[in-house]
Design an enzyme around this catalytic site. Structure first.
Site, PDB file in Angstrom:
ATOM      1  CB  SER A 124      20.125   1.170   4.974  1.00 15.41           C
ATOM      2  OG  SER A 124      21.058   0.806   6.205  1.00 15.41           O
ATOM      3  CE1 TYR A 149      18.004  -4.642   4.647  1.00 11.81           C
ATOM      4  CE2 TYR A 149      19.911  -3.720   5.735  1.00 11.81           C
ATOM      5  CZ  TYR A 149      18.460  -3.547   5.499  1.00 11.81           C
ATOM      6  OH  TYR A 149      17.945  -2.447   5.651  1.00 11.81           O
ATOM      7  CE  LYS A 153      16.831  -1.756   2.657  1.00 10.23           C
ATOM      8  NZ  LYS A 153      15.539  -1.740   2.350  1.00 10.23           N
TER       9      LYS A 153
END
Ligand code: NAD
Ligand code: UD1
Length: 342
Positions: A124, A149, A153
């Site tokens: 992302s 979150y 990643k």
């Protein structure tokens, strides 16, 4: 070529499965349905005219993975499975690290144990944090994420880079998505958030369909042309096509590659509201609210590396994205819970 698609019943995964099938790949979907409806698989079969092989299961289940790899001899994995709600990750960090990091480690171990060393990973733009440069190139340093979150990643990228360095037989492509919106032209598959949406486009479409009264615009005092946040929105079908290009790249024994997948165009929140009106003839009432914690002013990429090295570029513009998001929402006002007349 046989491809395992983890999280293939989800929003981006489902669109990618269709593009892979259309390109002739042999696809197998593994999804625990924690954030997807079983109806997705029916609709993928309806749209593709093919049987789509599917196992309901978890990437943390090593025994299941070992069985699948032993039986199916996958050539590559496209790994979408993960939890993705930013706010929830702040409340439940252990669940996010366990599912996303723990699950991916289990998956990578099973891949290694069965000699499947080709991986395409859903990363992302969040890994850039507050980006050091705009437009963001892949050389831009990674930054501080504002939530667990984002860290999952960033950590997973590092883990896969270390793995590829230790064993150059691995081909690993890290795809850094910008802001995926839109839906398949058919209006049969699309984004189906649980509860009140956190992201801009599903919020707008739920206002348009009458489920929510108005949009809250989080801040109009950013250093942007109209003061609202600027993002690089990308049509999910373009993003899905990017994965097909990445599969071809794996076949060149590419080693480690990192690509931004975006359009390279930045649109503000109010630009999106205006384009939604132009595309669909629907006014979205909005109020200006304070900034949302963790948001940045501007985020858009330079997508030229993906074009040069994979021959991929986005084809759809913001109007198509707005039209296709609305086409999905209006035909499925309650997501996969309605919309089937059969
Ligand atoms: P999604 O929630 O629609 O899809 C993820 C799928 O993974 C779901 O179907 C869910 O049921 C499944 N899943 C979750 N944990 C699992 C597990 N342990 N085992 C098996 N299946 C599991 O999300 P999406 O928007 O399609 O995103 C796909 C991937 O792309 C995610 O990794 C996400 O973090 C990443 N990503 C998404 C965006 C975005 O804006 N949508 C942006 C950047 C990156
Ligand atoms: C968010 C996540 C990011 C994740 C991405 C895709 C945060 C801080 N970041 O990015 O980690 O990778 O989603 O899932 O949550 N906006 C409004 N009103 C709304 C919703 C959004 O004004 O109701 C604004 C936001 O302030 C932002 C823009 O719309 O300026 C886009 O927001 P969103 O769709 O949530 O995406 P990101 O914040 O870019």
């Amino acid at each position: 070529m046989k491809i395992l698609v983890t999280g293939g019943a989800g929003y981006i995964g489902s669109h990618t499965v269709l593009e892979l099938l259309a390109s002739g790949y042999d696809v197998f979907v593994l999804d625990n349905l924690s954030n997807a409806s079983p109806k997705v698989m029916e609709r993928l079969e309806e749209l593709s005219g093919q049987t789509v092989r599917f196992a309901e299961g978890d990437i943390r289940d090593k025994e299941l993975l070992d069985q699948l790899f032993a039986d199916e001899h996958f050539d590559a994995v496209i790994h979408f499975a993960g939890l993705k709600a930013v706010g929830e990750s702040v409340q439940k960090p252990l669940e996010y690290y366990e599912n996303n990091v723990g699950g991916t480690l289990t998956l990578l171990q099973s891949m290694r144990d069965h000699g499947c060393k080709n991986m395409i990973f859903s990363s992302s733009a969040t890994v850039y944090g507050d980006p050091a440069e705009i437009p963001i190139t892949e050389n831009c340093p990674k930054g501080q994420c504002t939530n667990p979150y984002g860290w999952t990643k960033s950590m997973l990228e590092q883990i896969m880079m270390d793995l590829q360095k230790a064993d150059p037989d691995w081909n690993v492509i890290l795809l850094r998505y910008f802001n995926p919106i839109g839906a398949h032209k058919s209006g049969r598959i699309g984004e189906n958030p649980n509860g009140i949406p956190n992201n801009l486009m599903p919020y707008i479409t739920q206002v348009a369909v009458g489920r929510l009264p108005q949009l809250s615009v989080f801040g109009n005092d950013y250093d942007t042309p109209d003061g609202t946040g600027v993002r690089d929105y990308i049509h999910v079908v373009d993003l899905a096509r990017g994965h097909v290009c990445a599969v071809r790249k794996l076949n060149e024994n590419c080693g480690l590659k990192v690509y931004n997948l975006g359009t390279g165009e930045g649109y503000s929140v109010l630009d999106v509201v205006n384009n939604f009106k132009e595309a669909n003839g629907i006014d979205i009432p909005y109020v200006i609210k304070p900034r949302r914690a963790g948001d940045i002013a501007t985020c858009y990429c330079d997508p030229s590396l993906a074009k040069t090295e994979m021959g991929w570029e986005a084809e759809y513009g913001i109007r198509d994205m707005c039209a296709d998001s609305w086409n999905w929402q209006k035909n499925n006002p309650n997501g996969y819970e309605t919309g089937d007349t059969e």
